[in-house]
Design an enzyme around this catalytic site. Structure first.
Site, mmCIF file in Angstrom:
data_model
loop_
_atom_site.group_PDB
_atom_site.id
_atom_site.type_symbol
_atom_site.label_atom_id
_atom_site.label_comp_id
_atom_site.label_asym_id
_atom_site.label_seq_id
_atom_site.Cartn_x
_atom_site.Cartn_y
_atom_site.Cartn_z
ATOM 1 N N ASP A 42 -22.924 3.255 -9.150
ATOM 2 C CA ASP A 42 -23.193 4.586 -9.723
ATOM 3 C C ASP A 42 -22.281 4.909 -10.911
ATOM 4 O O ASP A 42 -21.866 6.059 -11.090
ATOM 5 C CB ASP A 42 -23.036 5.693 -8.674
ATOM 6 N N CYS A 81 -29.268 2.021 -5.288
ATOM 7 C CA CYS A 81 -28.418 0.921 -4.818
ATOM 8 C C CYS A 81 -29.112 -0.317 -4.245
ATOM 9 O O CYS A 81 -29.055 -1.395 -4.816
ATOM 10 C CB CYS A 81 -27.442 1.458 -3.776
ATOM 11 N N HIS A 139 -25.124 -3.548 1.874
ATOM 12 C CA HIS A 139 -26.296 -2.662 1.786
ATOM 13 C C HIS A 139 -27.621 -3.414 1.750
ATOM 14 O O HIS A 139 -28.611 -2.929 1.203
ATOM 15 C CB HIS A 139 -26.189 -1.743 0.557
ATOM 16 N N LYS A 321 -29.107 8.301 -12.054
ATOM 17 C CA LYS A 321 -29.453 7.598 -10.819
ATOM 18 C C LYS A 321 -30.722 8.179 -10.196
ATOM 19 O O LYS A 321 -30.891 9.389 -10.106
ATOM 20 C CB LYS A 321 -28.303 7.705 -9.826
#
Length: 498
Positions: A42, A81, A139, A321
């Site tokens: 980010d 992400c 993730h 984002k």
């Protein structure tokens, strides 16, 4: 005896030949470059010094940019992400294998993760005798089959979820979705206070998290005596907004508190990158290490329901984002390799898709075009060749929103419920301020055809968005508990036979 002497002499000759060949092979092995992929989380495009920031200090990132090649049109494959990381680590558009949403932290779900049909760059490099490691954020699935050690990485130090607290005193082994008022909290950040993992073992960390990751990266560099690939996957400056007080004080010139803390988080990451550069120099590995620096998506920006997320700057681009506008997918992107790369700016289209095929090719592996959507970008960077990408593509929710970009034009539908799409000439309006769709029907048709042809080879999205997934999972548990209570309320009909 003569026979033995002759054979003995032959053995000596053979032995020394093998020794020489082994030495040559070892020398050739050492000549292959090391790789460090540094991924910020980010990070705003305008929040590094080399892109014009006068508020946030990033001298080490700036030096990589000054000495390496800046990709002024560097992109990631998704505006948030998990899917972005899936594209980077495989070298394939994540839409190819249906991963267009973030993975929820769900350690017993054998579907919630990066598809097991896909190879990571680490898996490919292990076959080429590289030492592979990932430090930081994963993730891409929390169940055992998705664990980094089972996806090609010899070494893992970090966390499996989408975010994590930064101070050790906030770590807890108890995870809950229950808010203080007793309601279910579908935050999408389960696992964010769990202990870190070193491979498959819980471990403590004693310092600010970004510092812990940077120091562990230094140890990884020092402890490797063969070619290595390190994926330094920082979670900075992703929320929660937390930083050491002494670093926050450096940014007293920033009035907004959230931005001040965010700036300190970027600063801490930059300091860590400085430690890594120093370690490479001390270990005589600096010249032959390819460092690739980028962010997984743009910095946060105000949007519906999250108007408070305003601490990053994606200047000069629009939005941030979560958006298919430039602010969400156009990121800081640097290639730094002292042995091979001179300072330059490359203006062709570069994608995070290019990282996997580039490092596999440099490591001595075969570049199989049908296995990647990216390209070995090094020849283009070294010789300033035209962009290998005729166009780049984006998709979310199976195509409810999408984007396509050529070197000059970009067409997109940015929201699921948008009634129309937009067309921009990025050569004249890189901030996407003038929609030219109505006067350029021929360009619209060409870009639509490109996107449709690309989309033919994509799969349907196979995972639920985190909020929906967690909500359905909780409903499943609630229904199960209701059934158990109902069963328990029934009188027993069991009798002992005698």
């Amino acid at each position: 005896m003569k026979f033995l002497r002759v054979n003995y002499n032959k053995f000596i000759i053979w032995f020394f030949c093998i020794m020489i060949l082994n030495a040559e092979a070892k020398e050739e092995l050492q000549e292959r470059p090391n790789f460090i992929i540094i991924l910020a989380d980010d990070l705003g495009y305008g929040d590094v010094g080399y892109n014009g920031s006068a508020e946030i200090f990033t001298p080490n990132i700036d030096k990589l940019a000054q000495e390496g090649i800046i990709c002024s049109n560097g992109y990631v494959t998704h505006p948030y992400c998990g899917p972005s990381r899936a594209g980077l680590i495989t070298g394939k558009y994540q839409a190819r294998f249906g991963m267009e949403v973030n993975c929820s932290y769900s350690p017993y779900d054998l579907q919630m993760g990066l598809s097991l049909s896909e190879k990571t760059f680490a898996t490919r490099l292990k076959l080429l005798d590289y030492s592979t490691g990932i430090i930081g954020k994963w993730h891409l699935g929390a169940a055992k089959p998705f664990h980094p050690n089972n996806r090609g990485f010899d070494y893992f130090y970090g966390f499996l979820s989408g975010g994590h607290c930064y101070f050790p005193e906030d770590v807890s082994t108890i995870q809950t979705l229950i808010s203080d008022d007793g309601s279910i909290n579908y935050s999408g950040n389960e696992g964010g206070t769990l202990p870190l993992l070193r491979n498959d073992k819980n471990v403590e960390f004693s310092s600010y998290l970004t510092r812990s990751f940077s120091k562990d990266a230094v140890d990884f560099i020092k402890n490797n005596n063969k070619p290595f690939c390190l994926f330094l996957s920082y979670n900075a400056p992703h929320g929660p907004l937390e930083a050491p007080n002494e670093t926050i004080k450096k940014y007293a010139h920033i009035k907004d508190w959230n931005r001040r803390v965010y700036a300190a988080m970027v600063d801490e990451m930059d300091q860590g990158i400085g430690l890594i550069i120093e370690a490479l120099k001390n270990e005589k590995k600096y010249d032959n290490t390819l460092i690739i620096f980028l962010s997984d998506n743009g910095g946060v920006a105000p949007k519906d329901g999250f108007v408070n997320e305003n601490w990053a700057s994606n200047f000069p681009f629009k939005h941030g984002k979560g958006s298919f506008y430039e602010g969400g997918i156009h990121v800081p992107f640097i290639f730094h390799w002292p042995k091979m790369i001179d300072s330059d700016v490359y203006k062709g289209l570069v994608s995070s898709l290019d990282i996997a095929p580039t490092i596999v090719s440099l490591a001595g592996g075969d570049f199989l075009e049908n296995e990647f959507d990216g390209y070995d970008i090094i020849p283009h960077l070294l010789n300033n060749l035209p962009s290998p990408h005729d166009a780049l593509f984006w998709r979310e929710a199976g195509g409810l929103c999408w984007a396509v970009r050529t070197e000059k034009y970009k067409m997109l539908k940015n929201k699921w419920d948008a009634k129309d799409f937009e067309l921009y000439n990025l050569a004249t309006h890189p901030n996407e301020s003038k929609n030219i769709k109505k006067t350029n029907s021929d360009i619209v048709k060409k870009l639509a055809l490109k996107w449709n042809n690309w989309n033919v080879n994509n799969s349907r999205t196979s995972l639920l968005q985190s909020y929906d997934y967690q909500k359905r999972r909780q409903e499943m548990y609630n229904n199960l508990n209701d059934q158990l209570k109902k069963d328990a309320s029934q009188k027993s009909t069991y009798k002992i036979k005698f």
